[in-house]
Design a protein around this motif. Structure first.
Motif, PDB file in Angstrom:
ATOM      1  N   SER A  19      82.533 133.061  70.816  1.00  0.00           N
ATOM      2  CA  SER A  19      82.471 134.375  70.151  1.00  0.00           C
ATOM      3  C   SER A  19      81.273 134.410  69.204  1.00  0.00           C
ATOM      4  CB  SER A  19      83.766 134.635  69.392  1.00  0.00           C
ATOM      5  OG  SER A  19      84.062 133.532  68.539  1.00  0.00           O
ATOM      6  N   ASP A  20      80.066 134.347  69.776  1.00  0.00           N
ATOM      7  CA  ASP A  20      78.874 134.206  68.951  1.00  0.00           C
ATOM      8  C   ASP A  20      78.067 135.499  68.854  1.00  0.00           C
ATOM      9  OD1 ASP A  20      77.883 134.299  71.498  1.00  0.00           O
ATOM     10  OD2 ASP A  20      76.597 132.536  71.317  1.00  0.00           O
ATOM     11  N   ASN A  21      78.753 136.634  68.966  1.00  0.00           N
ATOM     12  CA  ASN A  21      78.112 137.934  68.762  1.00  0.00           C
ATOM     13  C   ASN A  21      79.155 138.891  68.194  1.00  0.00           C
ATOM     14  OD1 ASN A  21      79.372 139.576  71.125  1.00  0.00           O
ATOM     15  ND2 ASN A  21      78.631 137.683  72.089  1.00  0.00           N
ATOM     16  N   LEU A  22      78.721 140.028  67.688  1.00  0.00           N
ATOM     17  CA  LEU A  22      79.640 140.937  67.016  1.00  0.00           C
ATOM     18  C   LEU A  22      80.383 141.858  67.971  1.00  0.00           C
ATOM     19  CD1 LEU A  22      77.789 141.854  63.701  1.00  0.00           C
ATOM     20  CD2 LEU A  22      79.699 140.285  64.066  1.00  0.00           C
ATOM     21  N   GLU A  23      80.266 141.613  69.264  1.00  0.00           N
ATOM     22  CA  GLU A  23      81.169 142.253  70.217  1.00  0.00           C
ATOM     23  C   GLU A  23      82.359 141.348  70.495  1.00  0.00           C
ATOM     24  OE1 GLU A  23      78.949 145.181  73.143  1.00  0.00           O
ATOM     25  OE2 GLU A  23      77.968 143.218  73.160  1.00  0.00           O
ATOM     26  N   ASP A  24      82.099 140.063  70.707  1.00  0.00           N
ATOM     27  CA  ASP A  24      83.191 139.117  70.956  1.00  0.00           C
ATOM     28  C   ASP A  24      83.879 138.693  69.659  1.00  0.00           C
ATOM     29  OD1 ASP A  24      82.806 139.058  73.731  1.00  0.00           O
ATOM     30  OD2 ASP A  24      81.160 137.643  73.511  1.00  0.00           O
ATOM     31  N   TYR A  25      83.138 138.708  68.550  1.00  0.00           N
ATOM     32  CA  TYR A  25      83.769 138.465  67.255  1.00  0.00           C
ATOM     33  C   TYR A  25      83.807 139.807  66.534  1.00  0.00           C
ATOM     34  CZ  TYR A  25      85.261 136.533  62.878  1.00  0.00           C
ATOM     35  OH  TYR A  25      86.004 136.271  61.752  1.00  0.00           O
ATOM     36  N   ARG A  26      84.973 140.393  66.464  1.00  0.00           N
ATOM     37  CA  ARG A  26      85.091 141.766  65.986  1.00  0.00           C
ATOM     38  C   ARG A  26      85.484 141.814  64.516  1.00  0.00           C
ATOM     39  NH1 ARG A  26      89.447 146.432  67.711  1.00  0.00           N
ATOM     40  NH2 ARG A  26      88.681 147.989  66.249  1.00  0.00           N
ATOM     41  N   ILE A  27      84.732 142.589  63.731  1.00  0.00           N
ATOM     42  CA  ILE A  27      85.107 142.869  62.351  1.00  0.00           C
ATOM     43  C   ILE A  27      85.453 144.349  62.253  1.00  0.00           C
ATOM     44  CG2 ILE A  27      83.697 140.998  61.454  1.00  0.00           C
ATOM     45  CD1 ILE A  27      81.639 142.999  60.559  1.00  0.00           C
ATOM     46  N   GLU A  76      69.659 133.758  63.679  1.00  0.00           N
ATOM     47  CA  GLU A  76      70.106 134.822  64.555  1.00  0.00           C
ATOM     48  C   GLU A  76      71.623 134.918  64.471  1.00  0.00           C
ATOM     49  OE1 GLU A  76      68.478 134.165  68.420  1.00  0.00           O
ATOM     50  OE2 GLU A  76      66.426 134.663  67.781  1.00  0.00           O
ATOM     51  N   ARG A  77      72.163 136.039  64.967  1.00  0.00           N
ATOM     52  CA  ARG A  77      73.603 136.256  64.799  1.00  0.00           C
ATOM     53  C   ARG A  77      74.423 135.150  65.462  1.00  0.00           C
ATOM     54  NH1 ARG A  77      76.207 138.178  60.878  1.00  0.00           N
ATOM     55  NH2 ARG A  77      74.144 139.122  60.618  1.00  0.00           N
ATOM     56  N   ALA A  78      73.980 134.650  66.604  1.00  0.00           N
ATOM     57  CA  ALA A  78      74.728 133.566  67.253  1.00  0.00           C
ATOM     58  C   ALA A  78      74.783 132.335  66.360  1.00  0.00           C
ATOM     59  CB  ALA A  78      74.097 133.223  68.604  1.00  0.00           C
ATOM     60  N   GLU A  79      73.678 132.027  65.663  1.00  0.00           N
ATOM     61  CA  GLU A  79      73.673 130.902  64.738  1.00  0.00           C
ATOM     62  C   GLU A  79      74.594 131.181  63.552  1.00  0.00           C
ATOM     63  OE1 GLU A  79      69.398 128.941  64.584  1.00  0.00           O
ATOM     64  OE2 GLU A  79      69.231 131.134  64.538  1.00  0.00           O
ATOM     65  N   GLU A  80      74.540 132.421  63.054  1.00  0.00           N
ATOM     66  CA  GLU A  80      75.367 132.792  61.901  1.00  0.00           C
ATOM     67  C   GLU A  80      76.845 132.652  62.235  1.00  0.00           C
ATOM     68  OE1 GLU A  80      75.580 133.771  57.965  1.00  0.00           O
ATOM     69  OE2 GLU A  80      73.690 133.761  59.065  1.00  0.00           O
ATOM     70  N   LEU A  81      77.224 133.031  63.450  1.00  0.00           N
ATOM     71  CA  LEU A  81      78.630 132.974  63.846  1.00  0.00           C
ATOM     72  C   LEU A  81      79.062 131.585  64.296  1.00  0.00           C
ATOM     73  CD1 LEU A  81      78.843 136.376  65.710  1.00  0.00           C
ATOM     74  CD2 LEU A  81      80.131 135.754  63.675  1.00  0.00           C
ATOM     75  N   THR A  82      78.107 130.677  64.419  1.00  0.00           N
ATOM     76  CA  THR A  82      78.426 129.307  64.825  1.00  0.00           C
ATOM     77  C   THR A  82      78.394 128.340  63.649  1.00  0.00           C
ATOM     78  OG1 THR A  82      77.569 129.632  67.064  1.00  0.00           O
ATOM     79  CG2 THR A  82      77.701 127.354  66.275  1.00  0.00           C
ATOM     80  N   ASP A  83      77.304 128.370  62.879  1.00  0.00           N
ATOM     81  CA  ASP A  83      77.058 127.274  61.942  1.00  0.00           C
ATOM     82  C   ASP A  83      76.734 127.739  60.531  1.00  0.00           C
ATOM     83  OD1 ASP A  83      76.750 124.571  61.198  1.00  0.00           O
ATOM     84  OD2 ASP A  83      74.574 124.712  61.455  1.00  0.00           O
ATOM     85  N   ALA A  84      77.218 128.893  60.131  1.00  0.00           N
ATOM     86  CA  ALA A  84      76.914 129.366  58.777  1.00  0.00           C
ATOM     87  C   ALA A  84      78.156 129.489  57.913  1.00  0.00           C
ATOM     88  CB  ALA A  84      76.185 130.708  58.839  1.00  0.00           C
ATOM     89  N   GLY A  85      79.258 128.951  58.381  1.00  0.00           N
ATOM     90  CA  GLY A  85      80.461 128.946  57.547  1.00  0.00           C
ATOM     91  C   GLY A  85      81.593 129.737  58.164  1.00  0.00           C
ATOM     92  N   HIS A  86      82.816 129.293  57.878  1.00  0.00           N
ATOM     93  CA  HIS A  86      83.998 130.012  58.332  1.00  0.00           C
ATOM     94  C   HIS A  86      85.190 129.612  57.477  1.00  0.00           C
ATOM     95  CE1 HIS A  86      84.309 126.172  60.692  1.00  0.00           C
ATOM     96  NE2 HIS A  86      85.580 126.304  60.365  1.00  0.00           N
ATOM     97  N   ARG A  87      86.209 130.496  57.460  1.00  0.00           N
ATOM     98  CA  ARG A  87      87.484 130.142  56.859  1.00  0.00           C
ATOM     99  C   ARG A  87      88.263 129.336  57.901  1.00  0.00           C
ATOM    100  NH1 ARG A  87      90.206 132.685  52.902  1.00  0.00           N
ATOM    101  NH2 ARG A  87      89.279 134.746  53.226  1.00  0.00           N
ATOM    102  N   PRO A  88      88.590 128.073  57.610  1.00  0.00           N
ATOM    103  CA  PRO A  88      89.257 127.247  58.612  1.00  0.00           C
ATOM    104  C   PRO A  88      90.587 127.827  59.065  1.00  0.00           C
ATOM    105  CG  PRO A  88      88.343 125.879  56.887  1.00  0.00           C
ATOM    106  CD  PRO A  88      88.223 127.298  56.414  1.00  0.00           C
TER     107      PRO A  88
END
Length: 875
Positions: free
Chosen positions: A794-802, A427-439
């Motif tokens: 910021s585990d959704n695309l409202e709080d994490y904005r692209i 789910e998007r919350a998982e994707e924004l938490t544990d699927a990778g990020h640029r440190p």
């Protein structure tokens, strides 16, 4: 009441709690409707309900009863906007494309009804499509496509084929992504994750279901029974429906022994802080976020580094210390920070697994088909040929989809346990938490200029903030810029109990440029020089020198405003230079086989929107002088010959030459069977058909041959560093609202020097998308964590904005195609270098507009308002 779906009667949904998107996809097989955010933010799942665009992920399925529903399949590929999107390449990976097509079809029809065949403005199109996101950043093509459709330019089928071979499949919803392959009867898997930042797991259990059977539960921790961040996978469960699987996951019991945690990088560095990796074995097993093997480095508590690639630079240190003691005005020493940027591809990590007669069948959203198939074979102790991995299409990745991730492991183990196919989709919350990020990073830069304007010393210390992972390389990349002046570069990692980073487009590059390129501009100001002039003096890269020449004649740069700016809205123009190492994949292979009188191109490589599927067909077709549409290209299957993963700016420069080599080998084989085939040059159409008819079953494999001067490193598991670096220069124009602290990028010029460009439109699309992602990095994107609990907020695309279509500048791309004549094929990758300098150029433009130097990303309004308060005068 029955529902009409795409003009045909359809039984009304009868499953309570099911969304319209799930009903259309899993019950009716209309998989063109994509699920991405799950909260109505991204637009990927848009359908028409009684003619009105609707987010189907939020709509209960039973609300479709008695309604007329149109999905992207119902547009039937005949709507002008679908043709226009294909022709203008208004897409990349294609995952968001059906939603754009559905929404745009309504806008185009309404616009033409009111305005006739006139072109809407950029702002009007952005407003109409404001509810849609494209993480790849294909907005320039979308703008052009919608305007052209409104002008009536695509009322009939265009004569020319679209630049992207798979565009028709993507604009009609026919492209099948991994989640679309779940057969009837597939169970749904859900991952159980840690709710604490640090603990030892003692036991994982779940009670029996009402029938007395033990529910399917698999352990994902392995031998290491320690969780080190909130969101770390612990176990997984499965059930016939996702709702039932979620309910089951909610009753899984995890017995924990809490351990001390540290979630703040500053606290992690303090004496006495809890140590994440106390033993040598644990430190060696720490996850990494670099694309290449991570070199060794010493540890001091939670701080790792500097690594073996760091340069100690005693001469640079001596000069910088002396300059500091004498308070030299030409010494610039500043600190810059960047926030965590999350990959967040719109297609989440997803895997569908099934076991059949001892063989493992997998559909995985991965950038690395061959690599993941080999890892799966090793993990489950199978011969390589008994793992059948298929990835037809990937909905974005940007470096996050290269590992045997938890969704794959969970799907495979649950399928073996249940005896059914199992799908695990984050789910998007998982994707924004544990699927990778640029440190995130904290980088200290020191530059010393001489009175003659030379660069006398450079120092860069960078601390990476990658949670439990390591691999900082921002400082090392700075050493590759601006000649050979004395320099010291040191990379460090600070580990904390937060999720791990992954390689993300140009790993280390954007934070390096954010710091270094702003420091260079500051030196230019101290010297009273034009920033372009200073770079031309310092920079020894001939490819960037060619780009600087173009910038000097560029109206955007030449005619920029000068001097102080006043008033609320202020315009500024800035530039930044960038470089990226030339990487290649020595093991790249392409097979050509004649089947049924047709030529088939095969490889296990993958296309995440870069266009490698198109490129393979075009390279082979060009070699024979035939039409690429007459070839069949098959990628993304592990049964094919080895194809390099689609990452690291190495795919085109590796797969293109392999395809050319395969074509040359096939020509030799055809000449033996059909002497009329010429030794070189185009093959007449009738001769080509005769030769293929005589060559049924003939198969050849081409490989990526060595460059003229060889490569700098040996082959490191299908990765090598070649000779030379690609280059880029970005020029950005912004408008700053000094009252509200908002920055609006208006125009961008992107100069890219990567040698030969195989397909100009697809390459331009990549570079335009890089600008979009760089703007997001500069202005919006910031993963926010609760430092008290380690929870990602910021585990959704409202709080994490692209960025959306209204956030991006008009972008012009220029290619300098010289400088890589020694490379087989003549060109290198451009996906990485095209993103590195974007945020830095924007930062320099903000300074040009306001006279205040931004140091921290993102450039939030509160930060800009604070930094732009007048200090003794107004600029």
């Amino acid at each position: 009441m029955d529902t009409r779906v795409n003009g045909a009667p359809s039984p009304a949904p009868d499953a309570p709690g099911l969304s319209a998107a799930d009903h259309l996809r899993d019950r009716l097989g209309l998989t063109g409707t994509k699920i991405a955010c799950g909260s109505g933010v991204c637009g990927a799942c848009t359908i028409l309900v009684d003619g009105a665009p609707t987010a189907s992920c939020l709509l209960p399925a039973d609300h479709l009863a008695g309604r007329s529903v149109t999905t992207v399949e119902g547009l039937d590929g005949a709507h002008p906007v679908q043709r226009a999107l294909a022709a203008h390449d208004g897409l990349q990976c294609g995952y968001c494309t059906p939603g754009f097509a559905v929404e745009a079809s309504v806008f185009v029809d309404a616009w033409r009804a009111e305005h006739g065949d006139t072109r809407p403005g950029r702002g009007e199109i952005a407003d109409a499509l404001a509810g849609h996101l494209c993480r790849c950043g294909a907005y320039e093509g979308i703008f052009a496509a919608v305007a052209a459709a409104c002008a009536g330019e695509f009322d009939t089928e265009p004569e020319q084929a679209p630049p992207r071979a798979d565009a028709p499949a993507k604009v009609t919803g026919g492209a099948r992504f991994s989640a679309d392959f779940a057969p009837p009867g597939t169970w749904e898997g859900v991952i159980v994750r840690s709710t604490v930042p640090h603990a030892r797991v003692l036991k994982v259990s779940v009670g029996p279901d009402p029938g007395g059977a033990a529910p399917p539960l698999v352990d994902l921790l392995g031998e290491d029974r320690v969780v080190r961040y909130v969101g770390q996978p612990i176990a997984a469960v499965a059930a016939p429906t996702r709702a039932a699987a979620r309910e089951l996951a909610g009753v899984v019991r995890v017995d924990l022994e809490p351990l001390p945690a540290v979630t703040d990088p500053e606290a992690a560095r303090a004496p006495g802080a809890p140590v994440l990796y106390p033993t040598k074995e644990e430190r060696a097993a720490a996850p990494t976020y670099g694309e290449a093997p991570t070199p060794a480095a010493p540890w001091n508590g939670n701080v790792r580094g500097p690594g073996v690639l760091s340069w100690r630079g005693p001469t640079a240190v001596a000069r910088l210390r002396a300059a500091s003691r004498r308070r030299d005005p030409l010494l610039v020493a500043e600190e810059y920070t960047t926030a965590t940027q999350v990959h967040s591809p719109l297609e989440p990590h997803v895997s569908v697994a099934r076991w059949e007669r001892g063989d493992l069948h997998l559909y995985v959203s991965t950038q690395s088909v061959s690599k993941i198939a080999a890892k799966a074979a090793k993990r489950w102790d199978l011969p390589r040929e008994r793992v059948h991995l298929v990835t037809e299409y990937v909905g974005g990745g940007f470096g996050a989809k290269n590992s045997l991730s938890a969704d794959v492991v969970a799907a495979v183990e649950l399928s073996r346990l249940t005896g059914t196919p199992v799908r695990v989709s984050l789910e998007r919350a998982e994707e924004l938490t544990d699927a990778g990020h640029r440190p995130g990073t904290r980088t200290r830069v020191a530059l010393l200029a001489g009175r003659d304007g030379s660069l006398r010393a450079l120092s860069v210390d960078s601390h990476g903030d990658g949670g439990v992972s390591v691999g900082s390389n921002a400082a090392v990349l700075a050493a590759l810029m601006y000649g050979r002046s004395p320099r010291r570069v040191r990379d460090f990692d600070v580990v904390t109990n937060r999720p791990p980073g992954e390689p993300m487009r140009g790993p280390g590059g954007p934070p390096m440029a954010w710091a270094l390129e702003q420091a260079v501009d500051t030196v230019a100001e101290r010297l009273g020089e034009d920033p372009l002039t200073l770079r031309r003096r310092w920079d020894g890269n001939p490819k960037r020198q060619a780009l600087y020449e173009r910038v000097a004649d560029l109206a955007l740069w030449r005619d920029r405003p000068r001097g102080e700016r006043t008033g609320r809205f202020r315009r500024g123009v800035g530039l930044a230079a960038a470089g990226w190492p030339y990487l290649l994949a020595p093991d790249a292979r392409v097979e050509l086989v004649v089947e049924g009188g047709a030529l088939v191109v095969r490889s296990a490589t993958q296309d995440i929107g870069t266009g490698i599927r198109t490129l393979l067909g075009e390279v082979v077709a060009d070699r024979f002088g035939v039409n690429a549409a007459d070839l069949r290209v098959e990628i993304g299957q592990s049964s094919s010959v080895h194809g390099t993963g689609s990452f690291g700016s190495r795919t085109t420069t590796s797969m293109g030459p392999a395809a050319a080599d395969a074509a040359d080998r096939l020509r030799e084989a055809l000449r033996e069977l059909c002497p009329d085939v010429p030794a070189a040059g185009p093959v007449p159409e009738h001769v080509f058909k005769e030769a293929l008819a005589a060559a049924e079953g003939v198969s050849v494999v081409g490989e990526r041959r060595s460059d003229r001067w060889g490569q700098l490193t040996p082959n490191m598991d299908d990765l090598a560093v070649g000779r030379g670096m690609s280059g880029a220069v970005h020029v950005m124009e912004v408008e700053v609202d000094t009252l509200l602290g908002r920055v609006r990028p208006t125009r961008c010029w992107a100069g890219i020097a990567a040698g030969r460009v195989y397909n100009e439109r697809l390459a331009r699309n990549q570079c335009e998308g890089a600008v979009v992602q760089g703007v997001g990095y500069a202005l919006f994107e910031e993963r926010r964590d609760d430092l008290a609990t380690g929870v990602v907020l910021s585990d959704n695309l409202e709080d994490y904005r692209i960025p959306g279509m209204g956030d991006v500048p008009e972008t012009e791309v220029y290619f300098h195609e010289e400088g890589f004549e020694h490379v087989v094929g003549g060109g290198v990758g451009l996906g990485e270098v095209s993103v590195v300098g974007v945020a830095a150029a924007l930062g320099n433009a903000v300074y040009d507009a306001t006279g205040r130097r931004p140091h921290d990303l993102p450039l939030r309004p509160d930060r800009l308002i604070s930094s732009n308060r007048p200090k003794g005068g107004q600029r």
